[in-house]
Motif scaffolding. Structure first.
Motif, mmCIF file in Angstrom:
data_model
loop_
_atom_site.group_PDB
_atom_site.id
_atom_site.type_symbol
_atom_site.label_atom_id
_atom_site.label_comp_id
_atom_site.label_asym_id
_atom_site.label_seq_id
_atom_site.Cartn_x
_atom_site.Cartn_y
_atom_site.Cartn_z
ATOM 1 N N GLY A 197 -4.438 4.839 -2.632
ATOM 2 C CA GLY A 197 -4.501 5.933 -1.774
ATOM 3 C C GLY A 197 -3.787 6.000 -0.364
ATOM 4 N N ASN A 242 -3.427 2.434 -11.294
ATOM 5 C CA ASN A 242 -3.156 3.658 -10.206
ATOM 6 C C ASN A 242 -1.821 3.199 -9.756
ATOM 7 O OD1 ASN A 242 -2.644 5.903 -8.736
ATOM 8 N ND2 ASN A 242 -4.507 5.631 -7.376
ATOM 9 N N TYR A 271 1.856 4.081 -8.057
ATOM 10 C CA TYR A 271 2.536 4.970 -7.091
ATOM 11 C C TYR A 271 3.941 5.112 -7.601
ATOM 12 C CZ TYR A 271 4.011 6.565 -2.315
ATOM 13 O OH TYR A 271 4.375 7.209 -1.466
ATOM 14 N N THR A 309 -3.681 5.879 -13.776
ATOM 15 C CA THR A 309 -3.349 7.341 -12.847
ATOM 16 C C THR A 309 -1.878 7.108 -12.437
ATOM 17 O OG1 THR A 309 -5.697 7.459 -12.200
ATOM 18 C CG2 THR A 309 -3.967 8.375 -10.752
ATOM 19 N N THR A 369 0.484 8.560 -9.165
ATOM 20 C CA THR A 369 0.371 9.225 -7.843
ATOM 21 C C THR A 369 1.657 9.252 -7.117
ATOM 22 O OG1 THR A 369 -1.774 8.324 -7.607
ATOM 23 C CG2 THR A 369 -0.882 9.041 -5.704
ATOM 24 N N VAL A 396 -1.962 12.607 -9.895
ATOM 25 C CA VAL A 396 -2.226 13.171 -8.581
ATOM 26 C C VAL A 396 -0.902 13.231 -7.663
ATOM 27 C CG1 VAL A 396 -3.442 12.284 -6.347
ATOM 28 C CG2 VAL A 396 -4.290 11.491 -8.440
ATOM 29 N N ASN A 397 -0.988 14.270 -7.339
ATOM 30 C CA ASN A 397 0.392 14.822 -6.451
ATOM 31 C C ASN A 397 1.557 14.719 -7.152
ATOM 32 O OD1 ASN A 397 -1.213 15.243 -4.069
ATOM 33 N ND2 ASN A 397 -1.012 13.333 -3.408
#
Length: 264
Positions: free
Chosen positions: A25, A56, A58, A76, A78, A106-107
């Protein structure tokens, strides 16, 4: 060096090309290069592009995965913001099968282009764009495909020039905004939505004809607009949260029709 033997068996994981999937995050590894290396391997050797469920990843500026016929993102992805795109699809000029599964973005915007006779599941995404561009032969159309949706904040069908998006089926989905047309000049048509949930939603059909939203579950305050370049589009409600309106036809859903023969 990646283990080639394990990749030729079908599943090609981004982990095998160095992806860490450790974004928490605020900090973590930029996995973009691992995605590009995985794509390059599959283009030469075949296989299914795979992201594990516990990852997740990036991908701050998005990534172009166009050309891959099989994608399975169980984890996920991001990004920085929803102007950044994950691009998927295959060449529109030839009817190649496309099979995709995207668990959670996400985003990031998911941009689908060039798909014919494809099948895509999207569980969670802030923006899903079905896209065509008539100036690029590989992505001048998108049609005859099935889309299975979970929660998608903005579902959009759009194009440049006369790029066309027709005869797709969209199943389910909790949708906040739906947009059809507005960037190009083509009248996108015969796209059918089955049983979407529309809560405090905005539906803008700007350019298009004979598109259908069937079995819609409306709740809260919803805004529906048909533009001047629309006709024969239909929205059919199966449930509304207004008291006594549980039967179809007992209450009308208000809308603005600047076109011809649109109904709701």
């Amino acid at each position: 060096m990646a283990d080639t033997a394990t990749k030729t068996e079908g599943i090609v994981s981004v982990e095998q090309f160095g992806a860490k999937g450790d974004w928490n995050g605020s900090t973590g590894t930029n996995d973009t290069q691992a995605f590009l290396d995985t794509k390059a391997f599959i283009e030469s050797n075949g296989g299914t592009f795979f992201v594990p469920s516990n990852f997740n990843c990036y991908i701050p500026n998005g990534v172009d995965l166009f050309g891959l016929r099989n994608i399975k993102i169980e984890g996920t992805l991001t990004g920085l913001d929803t102007t950044k795109e994950i691009i998927v699809g295959v060449r529109a000029a030839v009817t190649l099968p496309f099979k995709g599964h995207v668990n959670r973005l996400v985003n990031l915007k998911l941009k689908v282009q060039g798909v014919k006779n494809g099948d895509l599941t999207v569980n969670t995404a802030p923006h899903l764009l079905l896209w065509a561009d008539s100036s690029v032969a590989d992505i001048d159309s998108l049609a005859y495909s099935n889309f299975h949706l979970g929660k998608v904040d903005h579902f959009e069908i759009n194009s440049l020039g006369t790029g066309w998006i027709n005869e797709n089926k969209i199943f389910g989905g909790r949708l906040t905004n739906i947009t059809i047309g507005g960037s190009g000049t083509y009248y996108h048509n015969h796209n059918v939505f089955y049983s979407p949930t529309l809560e405090n939603s905005t539906i803008n059909i700007n350019i298009g004809t004979s598109n259908r939203l069937l079995g819609c579950r409306f709740e809260g305050s919803n805004t529906i607009n048909f533009g001047s370049s629309t006709w024969d589009n239909e929205i059919v409600r199966s449930w509304h949260n207004a008291p006594g309106s549980f039967l179809r036809g007992q209450a009308r859903t208000s809308f603005t029709d600047n076109g011809k023969g649109n109904s709701c």
